[in-house]
Design a protein around this motif. Structure first.
Motif, PDB file in Angstrom:
ATOM      1  N   ARG A   1       0.819  -1.281  -0.277  1.00  0.00           N
ATOM      2  CA  ARG A   1      -0.014   0.130  -0.087  1.00  0.00           C
ATOM      3  C   ARG A   1       0.939   1.069   0.148  1.00  0.00           C
ATOM      4  O   ARG A   1       2.057   1.400   0.725  1.00  0.00           O
TER       5      ARG A   1
ATOM      6  N   GLU B   1      -2.035   2.596   6.780  1.00  0.00           N
ATOM      7  CA  GLU B   1      -3.169   1.954   6.863  1.00  0.00           C
ATOM      8  C   GLU B   1      -3.799   2.409   8.337  1.00  0.00           C
ATOM      9  O   GLU B   1      -3.498   1.643   9.411  1.00  0.00           O
TER      10      GLU B   1
ATOM     11  N   ILE C   1     -14.138   6.618   3.355  1.00  0.00           N
ATOM     12  CA  ILE C   1     -14.072   5.998   1.988  1.00  0.00           C
ATOM     13  C   ILE C   1     -12.737   5.273   1.970  1.00  0.00           C
ATOM     14  O   ILE C   1     -11.836   6.173   2.252  1.00  0.00           O
ATOM     15  N   ASP C   2     -12.669   4.112   1.505  1.00  0.00           N
ATOM     16  CA  ASP C   2     -11.331   3.304   1.276  1.00  0.00           C
ATOM     17  C   ASP C   2     -11.007   3.630  -0.091  1.00  0.00           C
ATOM     18  O   ASP C   2     -11.888   2.786  -1.113  1.00  0.00           O
TER      19      ASP C   2
ATOM     20  N   ALA D   1      -8.907   2.542  -2.269  1.00  0.00           N
ATOM     21  CA  ALA D   1      -8.834   1.264  -2.906  1.00  0.00           C
ATOM     22  C   ALA D   1      -9.928   0.714  -3.439  1.00  0.00           C
ATOM     23  O   ALA D   1     -10.066  -0.111  -4.531  1.00  0.00           O
ATOM     24  N   GLU D   2     -11.007   0.575  -2.876  1.00  0.00           N
ATOM     25  CA  GLU D   2     -12.498   0.250  -3.280  1.00  0.00           C
ATOM     26  C   GLU D   2     -13.213   0.871  -4.338  1.00  0.00           C
ATOM     27  O   GLU D   2     -14.031   0.253  -5.026  1.00  0.00           O
ATOM     28  N   TYR D   3     -12.495   1.952  -4.738  1.00  0.00           N
ATOM     29  CA  TYR D   3     -13.088   2.786  -5.835  1.00  0.00           C
ATOM     30  C   TYR D   3     -12.194   3.390  -6.857  1.00  0.00           C
ATOM     31  O   TYR D   3     -12.234   4.382  -7.455  1.00  0.00           O
TER      32      TYR D   3
ATOM     33  N   ASP E   1      -4.729   4.760  -2.004  1.00  0.00           N
ATOM     34  CA  ASP E   1      -5.450   3.291  -1.803  1.00  0.00           C
ATOM     35  C   ASP E   1      -5.537   3.392  -0.112  1.00  0.00           C
ATOM     36  O   ASP E   1      -5.361   2.023   0.237  1.00  0.00           O
TER      37      ASP E   1
ATOM     38  N   GLU F   1     -26.139   5.234  -6.928  1.00  0.00           N
ATOM     39  CA  GLU F   1     -25.565   4.382  -7.826  1.00  0.00           C
ATOM     40  C   GLU F   1     -25.994   4.423  -9.296  1.00  0.00           C
ATOM     41  O   GLU F   1     -27.332   4.282  -9.504  1.00  0.00           O
TER      42      GLU F   1
ATOM     43  N   THR G   1     -17.207   9.103  -8.015  1.00  0.00           N
ATOM     44  CA  THR G   1     -16.203   8.179  -8.694  1.00  0.00           C
ATOM     45  C   THR G   1     -15.941   8.602 -10.312  1.00  0.00           C
ATOM     46  O   THR G   1     -16.686   9.185 -10.780  1.00  0.00           O
TER      47      THR G   1
ATOM     48  N   THR H   1     -20.626   5.895  -8.705  1.00  0.00           N
ATOM     49  CA  THR H   1     -21.289   6.075  -7.266  1.00  0.00           C
ATOM     50  C   THR H   1     -21.243   7.720  -7.119  1.00  0.00           C
ATOM     51  O   THR H   1     -20.244   8.287  -7.500  1.00  0.00           O
TER      52      THR H   1
END
Length: 264
Positions: free
Chosen positions: A3, A7, A105-106, A108-110, A156, A171, A188, A221
């Motif tokens: 990463r 974290e 918000i992470d 890395a997920e978007y 990330d 969405e 996004t 999103t």
């Protein structure tokens, strides 16, 4: 895959007027907008720095360019870095200056990026790149208001943004969504953003919904807020007696005269 961002762990506290408490391991750092800190535990040091710290090799000139962009948009040229210099976990908390909801918000997920209103960013794990993003479209540039200058958050790790009032998540799967420019919190990269005229001339003049709307379409999103700070501020100013507003809710039939007699 390693990463790039630290974290960090976190907890969002409260309901209508939230704050986020970030837990830092030894030597971990979180970066925040100036003035966002609420409280911090022992062993956590903080320092105002020029830039977000995501590109330490960029040198003074690179940091100066980034700071210049922030200054042009009315943001502070400095960001505050909070680092745990102890040998056990410690916490630091951040809160926005007006009522609302905090969104964690992470990135890395978007897909590693989030685009948001320039005033909505609160804090992020060290390594997150925070840059100003100007919408180059002519219509957006002249009429976008709050929506013209956006922020791009890249990385990330965890990032925390603030929405006024209630937070709404949408969405989009190829549809088009039209919103008041101030009600947009973030979206996004798969979303195309532009400004369009708000209906007919009659609606624009007498509708009370503003002259232009933000249009968002594509796949991704979108996060919206029910109470933009600009809207709340306009209402407060409109009803402030010092600005010629009304005295509704004060319970006095004398109004301004009563305040004069009271010495206020």
């Amino acid at each position: 895959m390693s990463r790039r961002c630290h974290e960090v762990d976190y907890e969002i506290i409260g309901h209508s007027m939230q704050l986020v408490e970030v837990e830092l391991d030894p030597n971990e750092t979180v970066v925040a907008e100036a003035g966002a800190m609420n409280y911090l535990e022992q062993d956590i040091s903080f320092e105002a720095k020029m830039g977000d710290g995501s590109e330490p090799e960029s040198g003074f000139f690179g940091k100066l360019v980034g700071a210049g962009k922030r200054a042009l948009t009315g943001e502070s040229i400095f960001m505050t870095h909070f680092t745990n210099q102890g040998n056990q976990k410690r916490k630091v908390a951040f809160a926005a200056p007006y009522p609302g909801t905090i969104l964690a918000i992470d990135l890395a997920e978007y897909g590693g990026e989030l685009i948001c209103q320039k005033d909505s960013f609160l804090a992020a794990a060290l390594g997150t790149r925070v840059t100003m993003k100007f919408n180059r479209r002519l219509g957006t540039g002249f009429f976008g208001g709050e929506g013209f200058i956006l922020q791009s958050l890249q990385g990330d790790g965890m990032t925390f943004i603030h929405a006024g009032g209630t937070l709404v998540k949408k969405e989009l799967r190829g549809e088009t969504l039209r919103v008041d420019t101030g009600c947009l919190v973030g979206f996004t990269p798969g979303i195309d953003y532009d400004i369009e005229r708000a209906g007919s001339l009659k609606s624009m003049v007498f509708g009370g919904e503003g002259l232009f709307l933000a249009t968002l379409k594509g796949h991704g999103t979108v996060w919206l807020q029910s109470l933009p700070f600009s809207r709340m501020a306009d209402r407060i100013i409109a009803h402030a007696p010092s600005a010629g507003g009304s005295d509704r809710g004060e319970g006095s039939v004398l109004g301004g005269l009563g305040r004069m007699l009271d010495g206020r």
